[in-house]
Design a protein around this motif. Structure first.
Motif, PDB file in Angstrom:
ATOM      1  N   HIS A 288       7.120  -2.964   2.306  1.00 19.94           N
ATOM      2  CA  HIS A 288       6.117  -3.852   2.785  1.00 19.94           C
ATOM      3  C   HIS A 288       4.887  -2.925   2.967  1.00 19.94           C
ATOM      4  CE1 HIS A 288       3.417  -6.668   4.085  1.00 19.94           C
ATOM      5  NE2 HIS A 288       3.265  -6.307   5.193  1.00 19.94           N
ATOM      6  N   LEU A 289       5.099  -1.692   3.689  1.00 18.93           N
ATOM      7  CA  LEU A 289       4.081  -0.945   4.268  1.00 18.93           C
ATOM      8  C   LEU A 289       3.668   0.088   3.190  1.00 18.93           C
ATOM      9  CD1 LEU A 289       5.379  -0.342   7.734  1.00 18.93           C
ATOM     10  CD2 LEU A 289       3.582  -1.889   7.072  1.00 18.93           C
ATOM     11  N   HIS A 290       4.461   0.430   2.248  1.00 17.08           N
ATOM     12  CA  HIS A 290       4.223   1.481   1.164  1.00 17.08           C
ATOM     13  C   HIS A 290       2.918   1.240   0.295  1.00 17.08           C
ATOM     14  CE1 HIS A 290       5.078   4.687  -1.771  1.00 17.08           C
ATOM     15  NE2 HIS A 290       4.823   3.774  -2.681  1.00 17.08           N
ATOM     16  N   ASP A 291       2.093   2.251   0.280  1.00 16.05           N
ATOM     17  CA  ASP A 291       0.930   2.025  -0.396  1.00 16.05           C
ATOM     18  C   ASP A 291      -0.074   1.280   0.112  1.00 16.05           C
ATOM     19  OD1 ASP A 291       0.786   4.224  -2.397  1.00 16.05           O
ATOM     20  OD2 ASP A 291       1.860   2.962  -3.939  1.00 16.05           O
ATOM     21  N   THR A 292       0.117   0.961   1.616  1.00 10.46           N
ATOM     22  CA  THR A 292      -0.873   0.220   2.157  1.00 10.46           C
ATOM     23  C   THR A 292      -1.853   0.982   3.055  1.00 10.46           C
ATOM     24  OG1 THR A 292       0.463  -0.353   3.945  1.00 10.46           O
ATOM     25  CG2 THR A 292       0.642  -1.870   2.144  1.00 10.46           C
TER      26      THR A 292
ATOM     27  N   PHE B  57      -1.494   1.493   6.310  1.00 11.16           N
ATOM     28  CA  PHE B  57      -0.588   1.685   7.013  1.00 11.16           C
ATOM     29  C   PHE B  57      -0.199   3.146   6.938  1.00 11.16           C
ATOM     30  CE2 PHE B  57       3.179   2.349   9.735  1.00 11.16           C
ATOM     31  CZ  PHE B  57       3.124   1.360  10.883  1.00 11.16           C
TER      32      PHE B  57
ATOM     33  N   SER C 173      -0.241  -3.231   8.051  1.00 10.20           N
ATOM     34  CA  SER C 173       0.933  -4.293   8.021  1.00 10.20           C
ATOM     35  C   SER C 173       0.385  -5.671   7.586  1.00 10.20           C
ATOM     36  CB  SER C 173       1.448  -4.143   9.623  1.00 10.20           C
ATOM     37  OG  SER C 173       0.553  -4.744  10.422  1.00 10.20           O
ATOM     38  N   ARG C 174      -0.639  -5.770   7.655  1.00 10.50           N
ATOM     39  CA  ARG C 174      -1.397  -7.265   7.328  1.00 10.50           C
ATOM     40  C   ARG C 174      -1.395  -7.323   5.578  1.00 10.50           C
ATOM     41  NH1 ARG C 174      -4.622 -10.380  11.501  1.00 10.50           N
ATOM     42  NH2 ARG C 174      -5.073 -11.725   9.855  1.00 10.50           N
ATOM     43  N   GLY C 175      -1.227  -6.163   4.928  1.00 12.17           N
ATOM     44  CA  GLY C 175      -1.099  -6.266   3.574  1.00 12.17           C
ATOM     45  C   GLY C 175      -2.494  -5.547   2.690  1.00 12.17           C
TER      46      GLY C 175
ATOM     47  N   PRO D 280      -3.908  -3.213   0.341  1.00 10.13           N
ATOM     48  CA  PRO D 280      -3.480  -1.876  -0.287  1.00 10.13           C
ATOM     49  C   PRO D 280      -4.406  -0.821  -0.004  1.00 10.13           C
ATOM     50  CG  PRO D 280      -3.434  -3.894  -1.550  1.00 10.13           C
ATOM     51  CD  PRO D 280      -4.137  -4.348  -0.471  1.00 10.13           C
ATOM     52  N   ARG D 281      -4.053   0.540  -0.443  1.00  9.96           N
ATOM     53  CA  ARG D 281      -5.096   1.661  -0.152  1.00  9.96           C
ATOM     54  C   ARG D 281      -5.704   1.842  -1.672  1.00  9.96           C
ATOM     55  NH1 ARG D 281      -0.836   6.807  -0.439  1.00  9.96           N
ATOM     56  NH2 ARG D 281      -2.834   7.713  -0.328  1.00  9.96           N
ATOM     57  N   ARG D 282      -6.579   2.720  -1.633  1.00 10.39           N
ATOM     58  CA  ARG D 282      -7.451   2.949  -2.857  1.00 10.39           C
ATOM     59  C   ARG D 282      -8.135   1.749  -3.390  1.00 10.39           C
ATOM     60  NH1 ARG D 282      -3.583   7.573  -5.415  1.00 10.39           N
ATOM     61  NH2 ARG D 282      -4.137   9.149  -3.822  1.00 10.39           N
TER      62      ARG D 282
ATOM     63  N   SER E  38      -0.044  -9.042  13.294  1.00 10.16           N
ATOM     64  CA  SER E  38       0.143  -8.044  12.323  1.00 10.16           C
ATOM     65  C   SER E  38       0.852  -8.035  11.133  1.00 10.16           C
ATOM     66  CB  SER E  38       1.213  -6.809  13.199  1.00 10.16           C
ATOM     67  OG  SER E  38       0.670  -6.610  14.351  1.00 10.16           O
TER      68      SER E  38
ATOM     69  N   PRO F 130       1.205 -11.023   7.670  1.00 11.61           N
ATOM     70  CA  PRO F 130       0.966 -12.157   6.857  1.00 11.61           C
ATOM     71  C   PRO F 130       2.077 -13.385   7.173  1.00 11.61           C
ATOM     72  CG  PRO F 130       1.285 -10.466   5.419  1.00 11.61           C
ATOM     73  CD  PRO F 130       1.464  -9.935   6.692  1.00 11.61           C
TER      74      PRO F 130
ATOM     75  N   LYS G  52       7.523  -5.466  -3.013  1.00  8.79           N
ATOM     76  CA  LYS G  52       6.746  -4.565  -3.584  1.00  8.79           C
ATOM     77  C   LYS G  52       7.478  -3.812  -4.623  1.00  8.79           C
ATOM     78  CE  LYS G  52       3.405  -2.270  -1.499  1.00  8.79           C
ATOM     79  NZ  LYS G  52       3.629  -2.075   0.012  1.00  8.79           N
TER      80      LYS G  52
END
Lengths: 570, 415
Positions: free
Chosen positions: A385-389, A391, A452-454, A456-458, B13, B15, B163
């Motif tokens: 879930h957290l990857h590439d967000t 976070f 953690s709320r989702g 995404p980065r970039r 924290s 959704p 993901k």
């Protein structure tokens, strides 16, 4: 006056007339210098300029993110900005910051040596750094790079931007890093003074040594990856390009095989700096010296085995992913050991909240958050879930900025009097450290929640539900910028207004504080007096000198003093 | 605690928990969080306490205390390791559950193809239906077979805690069992004047999580100015087979323009090309009043349109052979498509007048039957112009063809 007192005054009095800054003049005397101190200062100016540039880019990015839609950067420009910010910060600033700028200055003096083992290689390393940086700036001016600092294929093969110029830059910077590492390994191995065994070295040297091992072993992989990427773009070899039968995930393996150990190139020297700062500014022997020393080596070695944790969602096999996750947890242990030891060092210490100590304490706080938030990223079910967000963005900024940058600043304030012979305004320094601490947390803490709320980065544009977090973060970034500006101002003003620094203003017992501030060209004008690096009872205050000097027992009087004439004191 | 309430509607924290494994992810995160908080408070609490208690007063040198303590040090090396092992095992267990589809999902008739491209998403259902909206059935596990047309993308639905990267040249897979509904009626509300606005809830959010270029942040579920959702994820309370109601499109029962509108969305054109006055995206906006303006390519070549046929030829080639003529100011990044002539007819009808359905030139309204007749006519036109075009290609030299082989190979491999 007793003979001992005279001896002391002669040895550790105010700066001699000539020091390494003044002993020769003109541009050429700097550009062709082989003096590790001057090279260190040039590196310092270079990395600080790069940091300022990349920091301004970061502020522009944060401004743009103040609203969900487009404010003043198009998508394409946003992508270019974050690429430049990341690439400059990682390759040009963080990797050389502590080893090349502080390390070059401090490491030989800490060993009581005249210079590093290969002074010419050292200068070559600086010029390679300049050349690599130049290529980066070229790629920025002519054909903005937009691949992110990771250069992931196949996008980096498809994009029209200056991937080749930038990879050339990385390639050259890599050699700069290898040269510095090689130099440090040889210097530490061969130039330790008689009596300084491995376990009597200051912990910063252990950290720099471990870092150098990684630099020498891992950086060539980056160089090869860069070459393959260039070959792919120019010749269409089909190693990474799926259209030609290549495998884009292979690039990620190659890239992270360097770039994960590179994370430890960034953080290990910072940990070394903190070990020094905590110990000196609480006048307490570092707790668990051996565990800290071994943990540096353990981190350096384990760091080579965990690159796959950047690729948990890349479609690797489950078995590989399980193994990488398990290995990743193992790196957590030596890092935690260091933190426990630092805190234990404070116990029954004699703590002063000098500016370097303020940075060291905020390091423990921030690195604590950075390290602990690595746990949900190493844990497989949560990482998906957290990857590439955001976070992840917050996590590595807590480690890279909250860790390395803060330690770099702490080290800079600690060794600044040594480098330039001037004391800075302590109140101003503390204020800067406090604002940096507040601004930093304000910038990056909301990013954990966003992540953690989702979010995404970039992302150049984002879902309006995240706006409030982005706005807090932007305000924090401005605060952080102000704090850093204050810190910079305090340091620069000290050069004009600061009072003269004694050789040892902090009552430190490591060798670099036995020479004058700033050191002379030859570093030591007298024989060194080797004590345990953390034995603060071997140091005493001397009023005439205005600083701390080693306790000299008549029996321990140095037998020979190289300079026959007595040094003039002012 | 409101931070990580294990409630399905989400917390501060996290959704909404939209999938069967979301609850485990959140609870794992909370587990790590409380352990971390404990250590963080112990470390920083001690640090602050020591700094206050042992501030330097008069004497510089502190009282003596041990500089190491082997038992203590071994304890804080080994004990955290046990906690880490527990974390690893629980995390691995949760992960394996997320990765291995259950029997029910692991079948051809429960596999949805996810195809990512610059910059959009396309879903192909087991019966061949194609959409840009992801429709799932509540409590029916489905498997995704994930691929990419061009760069790396990542298929990320935050409510599902799911993901997986979309890697060109290979398939990856994921599965999900949705446990909460999100139907179009929950996500859009229409008042009595027919004005459309965001509904009570948003659809589940699909986002691209791997940086893929200029339009990266547009590859996501987004409420648009025209009152529709781009790339929404809907979960219906029905059986998997009943999803066809939402996914099937009958080309023969609809007008050309309607077909075009459907294709425009289903193939994700909407990811890059905005309609009429909407905010500019990475490709040219489609505005009815700008279509007859001459086009200039990046190389300086100018296309003029003497009549509708030339113009429509240009449109059709720009869709199926997008690298042939790149309009100045736009990057060459549109994927290659292979639309049939009938589909092209629809797309052209829609693109020429994206704002509203119009009557075609013959004056007939485009009802289904007339549409078919019109389609035949246009098809001829296109075929004729195609042969013209290829002749002129040979004459001008191979400028246009240079770009083609690579991209066609690209698609061949992946098809």
């Amino acid at each position: 006056m007793s003979t001992i007192a005279k001896q002391k005054e002669k040895l550790f009095g105010h700066a001699p007339e000539e020091n390494f800054l003044t002993e020769s003049k003109g541009w050429a005397s700097w550009l062709f210098t082989l003096d590790h101190k001057r090279i260190g200062i040039m590196y310092l100016i270079g990395v600080m300029s790069a940091f300022t540039l990349a920091g301004i880019l970061a502020l522009i990015l944060r401004m743009e993110l103040f609203i969900p839609g487009e404010m003043f950067l198009s998508n394409q420009n946003y992508n270019r900005m974050f690429t430049l910010h990341g690439a400059i910060m990682v390759f040009v600033f963080i990797i050389p910051s502590i080893p090349a700028a502080l390390g070059n200055f401090i490491l030989p003096i800490m060993l009581g040596a005249k210079d590093v083992a290969f002074p010419r290689l050292n200068l070559a390393s600086f010029y390679l750094w300049m050349g690599g940086t130049f290529f980066f700036i070229l790629s920025m001016l002519f054909n903005a790079l937009d691949t992110g600092w990771t250069f992931y294929t196949p996008y980096s093969i498809q994009t029209s931007s200056a991937v080749i110029a930038a990879t050339t830059g990385v390639f050259i910077l890599g050699f700069s890093s290898i040269f510095t590492g090689l130099n440090f390994i040889v210097t530490v191995n061969t130039m330790r003074p008689p009596g300084m065994t491995w376990f009597k070295m200051p912990l910063l040297l252990w950290a720099l040594y471990s870092t150098a091992i990684i630099q020498v072993l891992a950086t060539p992989v980056l160089a090869i990856t860069g070459l393959l990427l260039m070959a792919e773009r120019i010749l269409g070899l089909g190693i990474f390009d799926p259209a030609l039968g290549g495998d884009p995930v292979l690039f990620q393996h190659f890239f992270w095989f360097y770039s994960h150990p590179a994370v430890y190139i960034m953080i290990l020297p910072a940990m070394g700096v903190i070990s020094e700062l905590i110990s000196v500014h609480s006048q307490k022997k570092i707790f668990g010296y051996e565990f800290i020393a071994y943990s540096s080596i353990a981190i350096a070695l384990l760091g080579f085995l965990v690159w796959g944790h950047h690729m948990f969602t890349s479609g690797q096999s489950e078995m590989v992913i399980l193994i990488f996750s398990a290995l990743t947890f193992s790196v957590a242990i030596p890092s935690a050991v260091k933190v426990f030891n630092w805190v234990a060092t404070l116990y029954k210490g004699s703590i002063t909240l000098t500016t370097p100590m303020c940075y060291a304490l905020s390091f423990i706080f921030l690195f604590g958050i950075g390290g602990l938030t690595g746990l949900p990223l190493g844990t497989l079910s949560t990482d998906v879930h957290l990857h590439d967000t955001y976070f992840v963005v917050a996590h590595f900024h807590y480690v890279m900025v909250g860790g390395t940058l803060i330690a770099f600043l702490g080290g800079l304030f600690h060794w600044w009097p040594k480098m330039f012979g001037r004391m800075y305004n302590e109140k101003g320094g503390q204020l800067g450290a406090l604002i940096v601490f507040i601004g930093f947390n304000l910038t990056f803490f909301p990013q954990f929640i966003m992540g953690s709320r989702g979010m995404p980065r970039r992302y150049a544009k984002y879902d309006p539900e995240f706006q409030i977090f982005h706005q807090i973060s932007t305000i924090g970034a401005i605060t952080l910028g102000i704090g850093l500006a204050i810190a910079g101002y305090v340091l620069l003003m000290s050069l004009y207004r600061g009072k003269r620094a004694p050789g040892n203003p902090w009552a430190a017992s490591t060798l670099e504080f036995q020479c004058s501030s700033p050191p002379t060209f030859h570093n030591f004008e007298h024989d060194i007096i080797l004590n345990d690096p953390y034995d603060f009872e071997s140091i005493e205050y001397d009023e005439r000198v205005g600083g701390y000097v080693p306790v000299l027992e008549p029996a321990e009087e140095p037998k020979s003093v190289p300079q026959p004439e007595p040094v003039e004191t002012t | 605690m409101f931070l990580f309430s294990q409630a399905r509607e989400g917390s501060f924290s996290f959704p909404t928990q939209g999938s069967s494994f979301a609850a485990e992810v959140d609870s794992m995160y909370a587990f790590i969080f409380w352990i971390s908080l404990f250590f963080f408070i112990v470390i920083n609490g001690l640090m602050v306490y020591f700094v206050i208690k042992y501030r330097r007063k008069d004497k510089r040198l502190p009282e003596k205390s041990p500089a190491h303590h082997t038992v203590l040090e071994l304890a804080w090396t080994i004990l955290p390791a046990f906690i880490l092992v527990i974390m690893f095992i629980r995390g691995a267990w949760g992960y394996l559950e997320m990765r291995n589809p259950p029997e029910a999902a692991n079948a051809v008739e429960r596999t949805i193809d996810v195809r990512a491209f610059k910059y959009g998403w396309q879903f192909t259902y087991p019966n061949g239906d194609i959409t840009s909206e992801l429709h799932l059935a509540k409590n029916v596990p489905v498997r995704f077979r994930i691929s990419s047309r061009d760069a790396l993308h990542s298929f990320f639905i935050r409510e599902f805690r799911l993901k997986m990267d979309c890697v060109p040249g290979r398939y990856t897979e994921a599965w999900v069992n949705p446990i909460e509904t999100r139907t179009p009626s929950e996500t859009i509300s229409v008042d009595e004047n027919g004005n459309v606005s965001k509904g009570e809830k948003e659809p589940f959010h699909l986002q691209c999580a791997e940086y893929c270029g200029e339009g990266h942040s547009q590859m996501r579920t987004e409420w648009k100015d025209d009152g529709t959702w781009a790339f929404p994820v809907y979960v219906h309370d029905c059986s998997f087979d009943e999803l066809t109601e939402f996914t099937t499109w009958d080309f023969d029962q609809n007008s050309n323009w309607k077909n075009g509108e459907f294709l425009f969305k289903a193939y994700g054109c909407v990811g890059c090309h905005a309609i009429e006055g909407a905010a500019q995206k990475v490709g040219p906006n489609f505005r009815a009043d700008q279509w007859r303006v001459d086009r200039r390519s990046a190389t300086g070549e100018v296309k003029t349109f003497a009549n509708d046929a030339e113009f429509e030829t240009y449109l059709s080639r720009s869709i199926n052979y997008s690298t042939e003529f790149i309009v100045n100011g736009y990057p060459n990044q549109m994927p290659k498509f292979e639309f049939s002539p009938k589909q092209l007819d629809g797309l052209i009808a829609f693109i020429r007048s994206p704002g509203q359905e119009t009557v075609d030139e013959t004056g007939e309204t485009t009802d289904p039957k007339a549409g078919e007749a019109g389609a035949g006519k246009e098809k001829q036109k296109i075929d004729a112009s195609k042969s013209d075009e290829s002749k002129s290609d040979n004459e001008d030299g191979d400028a246009a063809k240079v770009a083609e082989p690579k991209s066609s190979k690209n698609t061949e491999k992946k098809e």
